[in-house]
Scaffold this motif. Structure first.
Motif, PDB file in Angstrom:
ATOM      1  N   PRO A  36     -45.675  68.158  37.375  1.00 16.46           N
ATOM      2  CA  PRO A  36     -44.458  67.421  36.993  1.00 16.46           C
ATOM      3  C   PRO A  36     -43.158  68.079  37.423  1.00 16.46           C
ATOM      4  O   PRO A  36     -42.202  67.389  37.771  1.00 16.46           O
ATOM      5  N   GLU A  37     -43.122  69.401  37.442  1.00 18.68           N
ATOM      6  CA  GLU A  37     -41.864  70.092  37.737  1.00 18.68           C
ATOM      7  C   GLU A  37     -41.405  69.907  39.176  1.00 18.68           C
ATOM      8  O   GLU A  37     -40.228  70.109  39.492  1.00 18.68           O
ATOM      9  N   THR A  38     -42.319  69.504  40.080  1.00 14.85           N
ATOM     10  CA  THR A  38     -41.924  69.285  41.483  1.00 14.85           C
ATOM     11  C   THR A  38     -42.247  67.865  41.949  1.00 14.85           C
ATOM     12  O   THR A  38     -42.376  67.607  43.139  1.00 14.85           O
ATOM     13  N   THR A  39     -42.364  66.929  40.997  1.00 16.15           N
ATOM     14  CA  THR A  39     -42.708  65.543  41.323  1.00 16.15           C
ATOM     15  C   THR A  39     -41.478  64.643  41.239  1.00 16.15           C
ATOM     16  O   THR A  39     -40.708  64.708  40.275  1.00 16.15           O
ATOM     17  N   LEU A  40     -41.318  63.806  42.255  1.00 15.82           N
ATOM     18  CA  LEU A  40     -40.289  62.767  42.262  1.00 15.82           C
ATOM     19  C   LEU A  40     -40.973  61.444  41.935  1.00 15.82           C
ATOM     20  O   LEU A  40     -41.877  61.015  42.653  1.00 15.82           O
ATOM     21  N   ARG A  64     -38.673  65.673  35.933  1.00 13.10           N
ATOM     22  CA  ARG A  64     -37.220  65.698  35.783  1.00 13.10           C
ATOM     23  C   ARG A  64     -36.476  64.849  36.813  1.00 13.10           C
ATOM     24  O   ARG A  64     -35.266  64.652  36.683  1.00 13.10           O
ATOM     25  N   CYS A  65     -37.167  64.351  37.826  1.00 15.02           N
ATOM     26  CA  CYS A  65     -36.480  63.624  38.892  1.00 15.02           C
ATOM     27  C   CYS A  65     -37.061  62.217  39.039  1.00 15.02           C
ATOM     28  O   CYS A  65     -38.281  62.064  39.190  1.00 15.02           O
ATOM     29  N   PHE A  66     -36.186  61.224  39.023  1.00 16.50           N
ATOM     30  CA  PHE A  66     -36.621  59.834  39.023  1.00 16.50           C
ATOM     31  C   PHE A  66     -35.766  59.006  39.982  1.00 16.50           C
ATOM     32  O   PHE A  66     -34.548  59.200  40.072  1.00 16.50           O
ATOM     33  N   VAL A  67     -36.419  58.082  40.680  1.00 15.90           N
ATOM     34  CA  VAL A  67     -35.711  57.074  41.469  1.00 15.90           C
ATOM     35  C   VAL A  67     -35.828  55.768  40.696  1.00 15.90           C
ATOM     36  O   VAL A  67     -36.934  55.278  40.441  1.00 15.90           O
ATOM     37  N   VAL A  68     -34.686  55.218  40.296  1.00 16.21           N
ATOM     38  CA  VAL A  68     -34.670  54.030  39.441  1.00 16.21           C
ATOM     39  C   VAL A  68     -33.728  52.977  40.022  1.00 16.21           C
ATOM     40  O   VAL A  68     -32.824  53.297  40.801  1.00 16.21           O
ATOM     41  N   SER A  69     -33.957  51.731  39.608  1.00 14.16           N
ATOM     42  CA  SER A  69     -33.042  50.661  40.003  1.00 14.16           C
ATOM     43  C   SER A  69     -32.227  50.163  38.817  1.00 14.16           C
ATOM     44  O   SER A  69     -31.360  49.299  38.984  1.00 14.16           O
ATOM     45  N   GLU A  70     -32.522  50.672  37.610  1.00 14.61           N
ATOM     46  CA  GLU A  70     -31.730  50.351  36.425  1.00 14.61           C
ATOM     47  C   GLU A  70     -31.630  51.588  35.537  1.00 14.61           C
ATOM     48  O   GLU A  70     -32.577  52.355  35.418  1.00 14.61           O
ATOM     49  N   ARG A  71     -30.484  51.781  34.962  1.00 15.07           N
ATOM     50  CA  ARG A  71     -30.242  52.936  34.084  1.00 15.07           C
ATOM     51  C   ARG A  71     -30.288  52.437  32.643  1.00 15.07           C
ATOM     52  O   ARG A  71     -29.306  51.910  32.124  1.00 15.07           O
ATOM     53  N   ARG A  72     -31.421  52.548  32.002  1.00 11.83           N
ATOM     54  CA  ARG A  72     -31.614  52.014  30.668  1.00 11.83           C
ATOM     55  C   ARG A  72     -30.941  52.906  29.612  1.00 11.83           C
ATOM     56  O   ARG A  72     -30.865  54.134  29.789  1.00 11.83           O
ATOM     57  N   PRO A  73     -30.494  52.299  28.495  1.00  2.00           N
ATOM     58  CA  PRO A  73     -29.827  53.094  27.446  1.00  2.00           C
ATOM     59  C   PRO A  73     -30.692  54.240  26.916  1.00  2.00           C
ATOM     60  O   PRO A  73     -30.171  55.318  26.596  1.00  2.00           O
ATOM     61  N   GLU A  74     -32.025  54.016  26.847  1.00  2.74           N
ATOM     62  CA  GLU A  74     -32.904  55.064  26.301  1.00  2.74           C
ATOM     63  C   GLU A  74     -32.998  56.291  27.194  1.00  2.74           C
ATOM     64  O   GLU A  74     -33.485  57.349  26.777  1.00  2.74           O
TER      65      GLU A  74
END
Length: 316
Positions: A36-40, A64-74
């Motif tokens: 997980p520490e080096t996973t995108l 810790r690293c994510f590619v997203v198309s929406e920034r959810r409140p949670e």
């Protein structure tokens, strides 16, 4: 692979990136994350699942690293997480894979067709693995998601990368063509996944997009390969094989028995025999497509015959 800051630059993310982790793995499946520490993680959105739903779980597991198309409140609670916001996460995955493809030295062999893609890929790997550093796409990773994941697995020392590409509807191969194969193999044109195509001809035209920039295309002589020859550039080598007519690779079946199929091969000034340890027609076609790659690479006929004789069945 790349730092998160470099990936942000490749994906043209607008927001400034404060963190700069080094990413070594890409994942689209929360169940498959092992480091997980080096996973995108790419939060892909599909018909039945949305990767954004798993971001919180993955954060708790150490991603810790994510590619997203929406920034959810949670996501606000995920204090030191790094989010790369893009318009379309699948497009971003494919774009990153395209960038990676353009910056590795591997010669790419692209395989498409209705049947036989995985077998040809696996047999090519068996035939070439002792010759050079070879990589092949995992299992049947040939979709809009599988192909970019396969490309991102190509390491710097790889000389030949064997990638299969499949489509299920018009327009999909245009994206997969970004793998820019130097060598293309067309296995077979059939009815598999044909429900979204108006005809076999339309299906052939769509699949042929993969070969547009190839230096060499390979396949069994026939109408399909005649069409493919009209699509590739004027300098491309069209390496068709068959049992009749004047062809670059002329095959004569000398016998079929319990040990397999014995054939004679004539290619240029070369004339030699080999034994395929499988007697069925599908194995004959798949092995001949693989053979043509070895001929194009100028591998010695004695070595070809030795390795062909040692081919192992592919577990599907």
């Amino acid at each position: 692979m790349y730092t998160i800051r470099k990936i942000s630059e490749i994906l043209n993310c607008k927001a400034a990136i404060e963190c700069d982790f080094e990413m070594k793995e890409v994942s689209i499946d929360s169940r498959s994350v092992s480091r997980p520490e080096t996973t995108l993680f790419f939060a892909l959105q599909g018909a039945n699942h949305d990767g954004h739903d798993y971001v919180g779980q993955l954060y708790d597991r150490g991603v810790r690293c994510f590619v997203v198309s929406e920034r959810r409140p949670e996501f606000a609670r995920l204090g030191n997480a790094c989010f790369l916001e893009v318009g379309d996460t699948l497009e971003a995955l494919q774009h990153l894979a395209q960038y990676h493809r353009e910056h590795v030295r591997a010669e790419v062999v692209g395989i498409t067709g209705s049947n036989g893609k995985t077998v040809v890929k696996e047999w090519l790997y068996q035939l070439l693995a002792d010759e050079e550093k070879v990589y092949r796409s995992p299992r049947s990773y040939n979709s809009q998601v599988g192909v970019p994941l396969s490309l991102l697995g190509i390491e710097e020392n790889i000389q030949t990368a064997i990638i299969e590409a499949g489509i299920s509807k018009p327009g999909e191969m245009e994206r997969l063509q970004r793998i820019r194969p130097e060598i293309g193999i067309f296995t077979h044109l059939g009815d598999a996944h044909g429900e979204n195509f108006s005809s076999l001809q339309q299906k052939l035209e769509e699949k042929s997009v993969l070969f547009r920039d190839c230096q060499c295309v390979i396949g069994r002589a026939g109408e399909s390969m005649q069409y493919i020859a009209s699509v590739v550039g004027p300098d491309a080598v069209v390496l068709t094989w068959g049992e009749s007519g004047e062809l670059p690779v002329k095959i004569q079946v000398k016998g079929i028995g319990l040990e397999g199929r014995e054939v004679n091969v004539r290619y240029g000034q070369q004339d030699f025999d080999l034994l395929i340890p499988f007697a069925d027609e599908a194995s004959f076609e798949n092995s001949m497509n693989a053979l043509c790659v070895l001929l194009y690479k100028n591998i010695d006929p004695e070595l070809i015959a030795e390795r062909m004789r040692a081919l192992q069945p592919v577990a599907m």
